[in-house]
Design a protein around this motif. Structure first.
Motif, PDB file in Angstrom:
ATOM      1  N   TYR A 192       3.039 -14.346   3.036  1.00  0.00           N
ATOM      2  CA  TYR A 192       3.572 -14.599   2.430  1.00  0.00           C
ATOM      3  C   TYR A 192       2.173 -14.779   1.660  1.00  0.00           C
ATOM      4  O   TYR A 192       1.834 -14.921   0.496  1.00  0.00           O
ATOM      5  CB  TYR A 192       3.825 -16.014   1.676  1.00  0.00           C
ATOM      6  CG  TYR A 192       4.352 -16.646   1.596  1.00  0.00           C
ATOM      7  CD1 TYR A 192       5.985 -16.098   0.056  1.00  0.00           C
ATOM      8  CD2 TYR A 192       4.215 -17.778   0.743  1.00  0.00           C
ATOM      9  CE1 TYR A 192       5.557 -16.400  -0.878  1.00  0.00           C
ATOM     10  CE2 TYR A 192       3.901 -18.803  -0.518  1.00  0.00           C
ATOM     11  CZ  TYR A 192       5.424 -18.126  -1.285  1.00  0.00           C
ATOM     12  OH  TYR A 192       5.680 -18.473  -2.419  1.00  0.00           O
ATOM     13  N   ARG A 241       0.022 -11.756  -0.554  1.00  0.00           N
ATOM     14  CA  ARG A 241       1.171 -11.879  -1.324  1.00  0.00           C
ATOM     15  C   ARG A 241       1.253 -12.814  -2.772  1.00  0.00           C
ATOM     16  O   ARG A 241       0.525 -11.926  -3.709  1.00  0.00           O
ATOM     17  CB  ARG A 241       2.563 -11.384  -0.465  1.00  0.00           C
ATOM     18  CG  ARG A 241       3.570 -10.743  -1.861  1.00  0.00           C
ATOM     19  CD  ARG A 241       5.771 -10.506  -1.486  1.00  0.00           C
ATOM     20  NE  ARG A 241       5.381 -12.136  -0.870  1.00  0.00           N
ATOM     21  CZ  ARG A 241       6.885 -12.728  -0.805  1.00  0.00           C
ATOM     22  NH1 ARG A 241       7.626 -11.794  -0.467  1.00  0.00           N
ATOM     23  NH2 ARG A 241       7.779 -13.528  -0.493  1.00  0.00           N
ATOM     24  N   LYS A 286      -2.829 -11.991  -3.575  1.00  0.00           N
ATOM     25  CA  LYS A 286      -2.376 -10.829  -4.471  1.00  0.00           C
ATOM     26  C   LYS A 286      -1.711 -10.748  -6.165  1.00  0.00           C
ATOM     27  O   LYS A 286      -2.224 -10.265  -6.830  1.00  0.00           O
ATOM     28  CB  LYS A 286      -1.744  -9.813  -4.149  1.00  0.00           C
ATOM     29  CG  LYS A 286      -1.613  -8.040  -4.369  1.00  0.00           C
ATOM     30  CD  LYS A 286      -1.306  -6.910  -3.435  1.00  0.00           C
ATOM     31  CE  LYS A 286      -1.923  -5.747  -4.718  1.00  0.00           C
ATOM     32  NZ  LYS A 286      -0.753  -4.425  -3.539  1.00  0.00           N
ATOM     33  N   SER A 287      -0.642 -11.332  -5.672  1.00  0.00           N
ATOM     34  CA  SER A 287      -0.160 -11.817  -6.969  1.00  0.00           C
ATOM     35  C   SER A 287      -1.092 -12.315  -8.466  1.00  0.00           C
ATOM     36  O   SER A 287      -0.868 -12.259  -9.634  1.00  0.00           O
ATOM     37  CB  SER A 287       1.197 -12.514  -6.952  1.00  0.00           C
ATOM     38  OG  SER A 287       1.616 -13.262  -7.769  1.00  0.00           O
ATOM     39  N   GLN A 291      -5.878  -7.565  -2.167  1.00  0.00           N
ATOM     40  CA  GLN A 291      -6.015  -8.404  -2.027  1.00  0.00           C
ATOM     41  C   GLN A 291      -6.882  -9.354  -0.934  1.00  0.00           C
ATOM     42  O   GLN A 291      -7.192  -9.108  -1.706  1.00  0.00           O
ATOM     43  CB  GLN A 291      -5.845  -7.548  -0.191  1.00  0.00           C
ATOM     44  CG  GLN A 291      -3.884  -6.432  -0.406  1.00  0.00           C
ATOM     45  CD  GLN A 291      -2.767  -7.464   0.181  1.00  0.00           C
ATOM     46  OE1 GLN A 291      -2.960  -8.317   0.699  1.00  0.00           O
ATOM     47  NE2 GLN A 291      -1.802  -7.090  -0.492  1.00  0.00           N
TER      48      GLN A 291
END
Length: 253
Positions: free
Chosen positions: A231, A234, A237-238, A243
């Protein structure tokens, strides 16, 4: 009603300077009580964790662990403790770099009793204002204006971002609904509490990724509040578009 007394700690590797500073402070007859003294930052850390002072007055250049490192430790682990740094002319600009750790004042050596008195009176005003704010909040949160509520929430997030934070529970703590808190926070900060929390976490994650090349990415995620490594990757990266491993590699080029 008796006047409250606040504990202070003096950190200075020169014995005579340390004793002289304590003597000057005691002569001012202010509501400060000596809680201890240390000759270096590392000993100070152990003492601070034991006696929990309200104020630390520290030299900047010391063996093992200097005043800047001590200020950083306090900022991250004991944000309620006020810090005054004493420094010579040669390292005054260096001392000022500690502003990011919320150091309250900088006193040039040799410290005069006038400069010490002025700094301590400012510290007292700050401590008493915080106490009144806490008393008002504990008595009736509705006494606080919206700007103060926003500042308190911001401070809470700064101090607790590595922990699991529930905005529902946070609303109960502040005595308001999460929706109302979010509305106030966005009004004065320009973003929602969740976005601010994410920014705090991601900025610290970036710092840790670049500074600790060997640390596992999952561990970095845990240090900034993400218990699930997947998580965290993720979410990173968002937020950044890449990454965590890519960010780390770009920083080494």
């Amino acid at each position: 009603m008796s006047t409250p007394s606040y504990k202070y700690l003096v950190v200075e590797d020169e014995y005579l300077i340390r004793k002289n500073l304590i003597k000057k402070l005691d002569s001012l007859n202010l509501p400060f009580t000596l809680a201890g003294e240390a000759a270096n930052g590392m000993d100070a850390r152990l003492l601070i964790d034991k006696v929990c002072p309200d104020l630390v007055i520290t030299d900047i250049r010391m063996p093992q662990y200097d005043g800047i490192e001590l200020a950083e430790y306090l900022y991250k682990n004991h944000p309620h403790i006020k810090v005054i740094i004493c420094s010579g002319y040669d390292d005054f600009s260096y001392a000022q770099s500690a502003i990011r750790f919320q150091v309250r004042d900088y006193l040039l050596k040799p410290v005069t009793i006038e400069a010490l008195s002025e700094a301590l009176h400012k510290i007292l005003i700050s401590i008493k204002a915080e106490e009144e704010e806490i008393d008002d909040f504990c008595t009736d949160p509705s006494k606080l204006d919206q700007k103060t509520i926003c500042a308190l929430l911001e401070q809470y997030l700064q101090e607790h971002y590595p922990e699991e934070i529930s905005f529902s529970e946070l609303g109960k703590r502040f005595g308001f609904t999460p929706e109302y808190l979010g509305k106030i926070f966005k009004k004065y900060s320009g973003e929602t509490p969740s976005k601010y929390l994410t920014r705090l976490r991601m900025n610290e994650a970036k710092r840790l990724l670049l500074r600790n090349q060997e640390m596992e990415i999952q561990k970095i995620g845990e240090l900034v509040g993400y218990r699930d490594g997947f998580y965290f990757s993720r979410a990173f990266k968002s937020y950044t578009g890449i990454q965590p491993s890519e960010f780390r590699n770009l920083g080494t080029k």
